[in-house]
Design a protein around this motif. Structure first.
Motif, PDB file in Angstrom:
ATOM      1  N   THR A 164       0.817  -1.223   0.000  1.00  0.00           N
ATOM      2  CA  THR A 164       0.000   0.000   0.000  1.00  0.00           C
ATOM      3  C   THR A 164       0.842   1.261   0.000  1.00  0.00           C
ATOM      4  N   PRO A 219       3.914   2.221  -3.508  1.00  0.00           N
ATOM      5  CA  PRO A 219       3.721   3.164  -4.623  1.00  0.00           C
ATOM      6  C   PRO A 219       4.049   4.606  -4.232  1.00  0.00           C
ATOM      7  N   HIS A 253      -6.817  -2.699   1.728  1.00  0.00           N
ATOM      8  CA  HIS A 253      -5.987  -1.698   1.055  1.00  0.00           C
ATOM      9  C   HIS A 253      -4.919  -2.359   0.176  1.00  0.00           C
ATOM     10  N   ALA A 289      -6.390  -3.772  -2.883  1.00  0.00           N
ATOM     11  CA  ALA A 289      -6.773  -2.764  -3.880  1.00  0.00           C
ATOM     12  C   ALA A 289      -5.579  -2.414  -4.774  1.00  0.00           C
ATOM     13  N   VAL A 290      -4.377  -2.501  -4.217  1.00  0.00           N
ATOM     14  CA  VAL A 290      -3.169  -2.215  -5.015  1.00  0.00           C
ATOM     15  C   VAL A 290      -2.784  -3.429  -5.866  1.00  0.00           C
ATOM     16  N   GLN A 297     -10.181  -5.006  -7.329  1.00  0.00           N
ATOM     17  CA  GLN A 297     -10.399  -5.776  -8.555  1.00  0.00           C
ATOM     18  C   GLN A 297      -9.415  -6.940  -8.573  1.00  0.00           C
ATOM     19  N   ASN A 333      -4.314  -2.328  -9.095  1.00  0.00           N
ATOM     20  CA  ASN A 333      -4.081  -1.028  -9.736  1.00  0.00           C
ATOM     21  C   ASN A 333      -2.832  -1.149 -10.608  1.00  0.00           C
ATOM     22  N   MET A 359       0.026   1.440 -10.266  1.00  0.00           N
ATOM     23  CA  MET A 359       0.823   1.285  -9.030  1.00  0.00           C
ATOM     24  C   MET A 359       1.766   0.089  -9.142  1.00  0.00           C
TER      25      MET A 359
END
Lengths: 366, 72
Positions: free
Chosen positions: A145, A148, A197, A200-201, A254, A258, A261
């Motif tokens: 997280t 990036p 979190h 998500a990355v 997803q 990302n 990132m």
């Protein structure tokens, strides 16, 4: 466009879902679910779920507090940079009070050493520009997280050509730790709540290695209904004997993560072996700055090699807490010798730390 | 966190009355005012998808309604 996500705080729906889960888990005895993420540990306490399903279901806090797993070796490097190279250090506030050998960055700052706190890594650039008479090192702490953010800083350092700022990576790889815990036989749980979190990355497929250990897992968000929904999904999987990973946080996570990132991480970092507090050296457990950017790597710039790690004996059992071996209340020092004002270890310092969660929320919730 | 305004690669976001600046250079597109972002350490990770959120809430409401009907 003005659609609030407060619907995940809906009290009535949460009450009904809570009753639904309570009824489902009553058919089990001694289920164990590990929440990987430190923020989940705090939220499970805050929302009153921690003991709500006992004795049928017990939550076990995992190693997902990045400051807590930062090792003594890494703190020794930071202290060495301050003492032997006279550089200033920039980092996140959470790291400031973590003790190593009886001393913390906070103590160094009290003694007049240059230590700056930032909310985001890229703020380090403006500090280095403003205080250009000094050399600065950004301590990159955290999981995928925060990497990036460190990548974005490195990108700015390269593009601006600033000379008085470099980076040292204490970053950790969450993917490796699941395998390490499994291989060590420390994953004695029926299910895992995976971090929102980080997922998500990196995307939720990143954690596919869990499948090797046959433990069902669910990616979970942070609001009350997110956590309850994640628990429900996990209980459903356990009930049906399903394995694999489900995502219960689809508004943010997803399958593929990302992309920008991930590209940025891959541009500046290699996966490398790394020392984790409580677990020791973990294969592929960390991230190091790529050789082509070594002039921005403080380990290379300041020739850090084989710093002797001093271990002042104390009665901190953070290492065992981090791998879910014991609960903080089983540590003899908890709330006796160790508290947030006088922490013996990082788990009592970080806002994601398990010991701090037990200390803070046990008092509030009684 | 709710987006208040967007300037170049940064935006101002608000949560519980607190305003913060965050970097949006890693997002798939520029967010619009009023959209919500997942933010960590000053970096926007994702524009939150309202439709996915609503689908989960609807699914849960259906589950609970079904249970209530079964118990009657």
């Amino acid at each position: 466009m003005n659609k609030s996500f407060d619907l995940f705080k809906d009290r009535e729906l949460a009450k009904k879902l809570f009753s639904h889960i309570k009824s489902k888990v009553s058919h089990f005895s001694n289920l164990k679910i590990m929440e990987f993420c430190g923020t989940h540990t705090h939220n499970i306490f805050q929302y009153g779920f921690r003991y709500a399903f006992q004795p049928n279901l017990k939550f076990i806090a995992g190693p997902g507090c990045p400051v807590c797993v930062t090792s003594d070796n890494e703190l020794a490097e930071a202290f060495w940079l301050l003492e032997k190279r006279g550089v200033g250090v920039i980092t996140y506030g959470d790291l400031l009070k973590v003790p190593y050998n009886g001393k913390s960055l906070f103590d160094y700052r009290s003694e007049g050493f240059s230590i700056e706190i930032v909310y985001s890594a890229i703020d380090a650039l403006s500090i280095a520009k403003k205080k250009s008479d000094k050399e600065w090192v950004f301590l990159g702490v955290g999981f995928e997280t925060t990497i990036p953010a460190t990548s974005a800083l490195l990108d700015l350092v390269v593009r601006t050509g600033i000379k008085n700022l470099s980076v040292i990576s204490f970053h950790k790889n969450t993917k490796s730790i699941i395998s390490a815990l499994g291989s060590l036989g420390e994953l004695r749980v029926d299910g895992i709540l995976l971090p929102g979190h980080v997922s998500a990355v990196v995307g939720w497929q990143y954690f596919n290695d869990i499948n090797a250990f046959g433990i069902p897992s669910v990616v979970v968000g942070f609001e009350p209904l997110d956590i309850l929904y994640g628990i429900k999904e996990l209980i459903d999987m356990i009930e049906k004997g399903e394995r694999g990973i489900k995502c219960a946080y689809k508004r943010a996570v997803q399958e593929e993560g990302n992309r920008k990132m991930l590209d940025s991480i891959n541009k500046f970092f290699d996966v490398t072996d790394c020392n984790w507090r409580g677990l020791g050296n973990i294969k592929n457990g960390g991230f190091e700055i790529k050789p082509e950017y070594s002039i921005y790597n403080a380990r290379k710039r300041y020739k850090i090699e084989n710093i002797e790690v001093l271990s002042k004996q104390n009665q901190c059992l953070c290492g065992d807490v981090l791998i879910g071996k014991i609960e903080p209340i089983e540590c003899p020092s908890f709330d006796v010798l160790c508290n947030p004002d006088a922490p013996l270890g990082p788990c009592m310092v970080s806002h994601e730390g398990t010991c701090l969660a037990y200390y803070k929320w046990s008092r509030i919730n009684g | 966190m709710k987006v208040l305004n967007v300037v170049d690669d940064f935006c101002t976001v608000e949560i519980n009355g607190v305003k913060k600046s965050c970097f949006i250079g890693f997002l798939e597109r520029k967010p619009e005012e009023g959209e919500y972002l997942l933010v960590h350490a000053g970096m926007a990770i994702k524009i939150l998808d309202y439709q996915s959120a609503q689908e989960i809430i609807d699914e849960l409401a259906l589950l609970i309604d079904g249970e209530l009907r079964d118990s009657e």
